[in-house]
Design a protein around this motif. Sequence first.
Motif, PDB file in Angstrom:
ATOM      1  N   PHE A 175       0.824  -1.202   0.000  1.00 13.44           N
ATOM      2  CA  PHE A 175       0.000   0.000   0.000  1.00 13.44           C
ATOM      3  C   PHE A 175       0.859   1.254   0.000  1.00 13.44           C
ATOM      4  CE2 PHE A 175      -3.090   2.895   2.320  1.00 13.44           C
ATOM      5  CZ  PHE A 175      -3.874   3.102   1.203  1.00 13.44           C
ATOM      6  N   PHE A 176       1.920   1.250   0.811  1.00  8.54           N
ATOM      7  CA  PHE A 176       2.756   2.444   0.887  1.00  8.54           C
ATOM      8  C   PHE A 176       3.523   2.668  -0.398  1.00  8.54           C
ATOM      9  CE2 PHE A 176       5.546   5.638   2.439  1.00  8.54           C
ATOM     10  CZ  PHE A 176       4.923   6.185   3.544  1.00  8.54           C
ATOM     11  N   ASN A 177       4.018   1.605  -0.997  1.00  8.31           N
ATOM     12  CA  ASN A 177       4.901   1.746  -2.159  1.00  8.31           C
ATOM     13  C   ASN A 177       4.184   1.694  -3.503  1.00  8.31           C
ATOM     14  OD1 ASN A 177       7.641   1.977  -0.996  1.00  8.31           O
ATOM     15  ND2 ASN A 177       7.186  -0.018  -0.127  1.00  8.31           N
ATOM     16  N   THR A 178       2.944   1.178  -3.543  1.00  5.86           N
ATOM     17  CA  THR A 178       2.231   1.076  -4.823  1.00  5.86           C
ATOM     18  C   THR A 178       0.854   1.704  -4.800  1.00  5.86           C
ATOM     19  OG1 THR A 178       1.069  -1.042  -4.452  1.00  5.86           O
ATOM     20  CG2 THR A 178       3.377  -1.165  -5.137  1.00  5.86           C
ATOM     21  N   SER A 187       4.985   0.500  -8.675  1.00  2.00           N
ATOM     22  CA  SER A 187       5.546   1.163  -7.501  1.00  2.00           C
ATOM     23  C   SER A 187       5.658   2.665  -7.742  1.00  2.00           C
ATOM     24  CB  SER A 187       6.928   0.594  -7.197  1.00  2.00           C
ATOM     25  OG  SER A 187       7.814   0.846  -8.283  1.00  2.00           O
ATOM     26  N   PHE A 188       5.868   3.385  -6.652  1.00  2.00           N
ATOM     27  CA  PHE A 188       6.063   4.833  -6.744  1.00  2.00           C
ATOM     28  C   PHE A 188       7.188   5.164  -7.720  1.00  2.00           C
ATOM     29  CE2 PHE A 188       8.790   8.315  -5.294  1.00  2.00           C
ATOM     30  CZ  PHE A 188       7.931   9.390  -5.449  1.00  2.00           C
ATOM     31  N   GLY A 189       8.319   4.470  -7.577  1.00  2.00           N
ATOM     32  CA  GLY A 189       9.444   4.726  -8.476  1.00  2.00           C
ATOM     33  C   GLY A 189       9.114   4.432  -9.916  1.00  2.00           C
ATOM     34  N   ASN A 222       7.790  -4.053  -4.197  1.00  4.80           N
ATOM     35  CA  ASN A 222       8.041  -2.709  -3.678  1.00  4.80           C
ATOM     36  C   ASN A 222       8.701  -1.789  -4.697  1.00  4.80           C
ATOM     37  OD1 ASN A 222       7.070  -2.912  -0.961  1.00  4.80           O
ATOM     38  ND2 ASN A 222       8.829  -4.198  -0.474  1.00  4.80           N
ATOM     39  N   PHE A 223       9.334  -2.364  -5.697  1.00  3.13           N
ATOM     40  CA  PHE A 223       9.967  -1.527  -6.723  1.00  3.13           C
ATOM     41  C   PHE A 223       9.670  -2.066  -8.126  1.00  3.13           C
ATOM     42  CE2 PHE A 223      13.043  -4.389  -4.724  1.00  3.13           C
ATOM     43  CZ  PHE A 223      13.527  -5.119  -5.786  1.00  3.13           C
ATOM     44  N   GLY A 224       8.537  -2.713  -8.282  1.00  5.36           N
ATOM     45  CA  GLY A 224       8.162  -3.280  -9.569  1.00  5.36           C
ATOM     46  C   GLY A 224       7.460  -2.282 -10.473  1.00  5.36           C
TER      47      GLY A 224
END
Length: 501
Positions: A175-178, A187-189, A222-224
């Motif tokens: 939830f926090f990262n996507t 993800s956010f990135g 988390n970084f997908g």
Amino acid sequence: MDNRAEYISSHGQSLLNRRDFLRQSGMTLGGIALTQLLAQDGLLASDAQTFSGKAPIRPYIDPDNPYLPRSPHFASEAKQVLVIYCPGAVSHVDTFDYKPELIKFHGQKPPGMPAVTFEGPSGNIAKPFWDFKPRGKSGKMVSDLLPNLGGLVDDFSFFHSLHTQTSAHPQGENFFNTGFTMEGFPSFGGWVTYALGTENQELPAFVAINDPRGLARSGKNNFGSGFLPAAYQGTDFNAKNPPSNLARPDKYTEKDDKATVDLLNRLNAKHLEQFPNDADLAARIASYELAGKMQVSVPNVMDIAGEPESIHKEYGTDTGTDLKREYAKNCILARRLVEKGVRVVQLFNGSDPSGGNGITNWDSHSNIHKTHAMQAEIMDQPTAALINDMKRRGLLDQTLIVWATEFGRMPFLQANGTGRDHNPDAFTCFLAGAGVKKGFSYGESDEFGFKAAVDPVSVYDFNATILHLMGLDHERLTYYHNGLERRLTNVHGHVVKEILA
């Protein structure tokens, strides 16, 4: 005799008949008039819109060059972002959220507290395990658990009223990262690099620096890149484990390597000509081309040993536990990547996909005094050195720093009497750097740090604010997927404008 009528379609032949020509022309003109009338009454299908009624902004992606830099939606100070993520849920009431009432009611169980929480029966209120002291010119109260970060509070903007949708770590990280508790979302990135590309074409646009102990609970999600093109997933490596398979085999010369790359480029270009709209193919070709460039750029950026002795001492690569030393090296790597122009760097402090009970991450259900102290010894000095070093080098002028964890911990102990359970209703994160107010706190949890009480901030709001600081409108940055204009903030979120410098 040349009979050209046989080369004309049956419909075309009907137009050669004067009566049919006039009839179809009349119907066509009538259709045009009807369209005009429907448009005046707003009855025609409208252009694509987001849930908020705004027109989406989908960046133009050159399939041959998916990493090319792109303009933000509006001018912003922040051009890059460094996310320092602490899996396991850091206890806000033992670090940055000072609650004197916990001292007053220590050992008691005030009314209104739940009898059962995430992991079972709850115990009594517990005062902070570390003393709080005023720090910096702002006098911000920070505990002795994080003295080095406490010394930098005049550069931070704290969010003390964050709350989230879940109390489970995998879903909390997702939830926090996507922006979604489920897996499979970008993800956010991924969103930022999809929107903005990157200035440095020799390194990945998005690098995830995993903890020395391994991946966090939700792993690569988390970084997908989720349903975004594969080019926008994070490339994960750290100071101890560089990207795999970049070294040229000894039996191949540099000339052989270049000849192979040139041949592959020609073959890939021909193949892409046959399938010009194949985003997956373009992303794969781009990733291979980037890998070739990384053979030269990555060894250079990872040359941490070449840093001055003063830097190693400042970050702490030569003191403390092995984990602290390795994390300190990761922090130096993060700064070097930011210096090279990498758009998004995500630095993890904590790991373990199967849990850890405070040993591999901040999840302290028991012996919190020991386990939080262990994590802080790893995280505090290197992280503070990273932020201070970036400030000294002027990198904070264009870099946004995000320090975050997925949720907080309860103001009371668990039934075991030594740990704090998960608390999704109140926790603390902070921002620093480009575009952010300094020495500022927004929102408050209640007197016990149990629930967000003043100016509550959802994770959607937090992510909306980060995107805004990067020059991106969270309501308009979309990707059309399965019939929906998808966004990082789903259909929610408001920018917390009070923290903007």
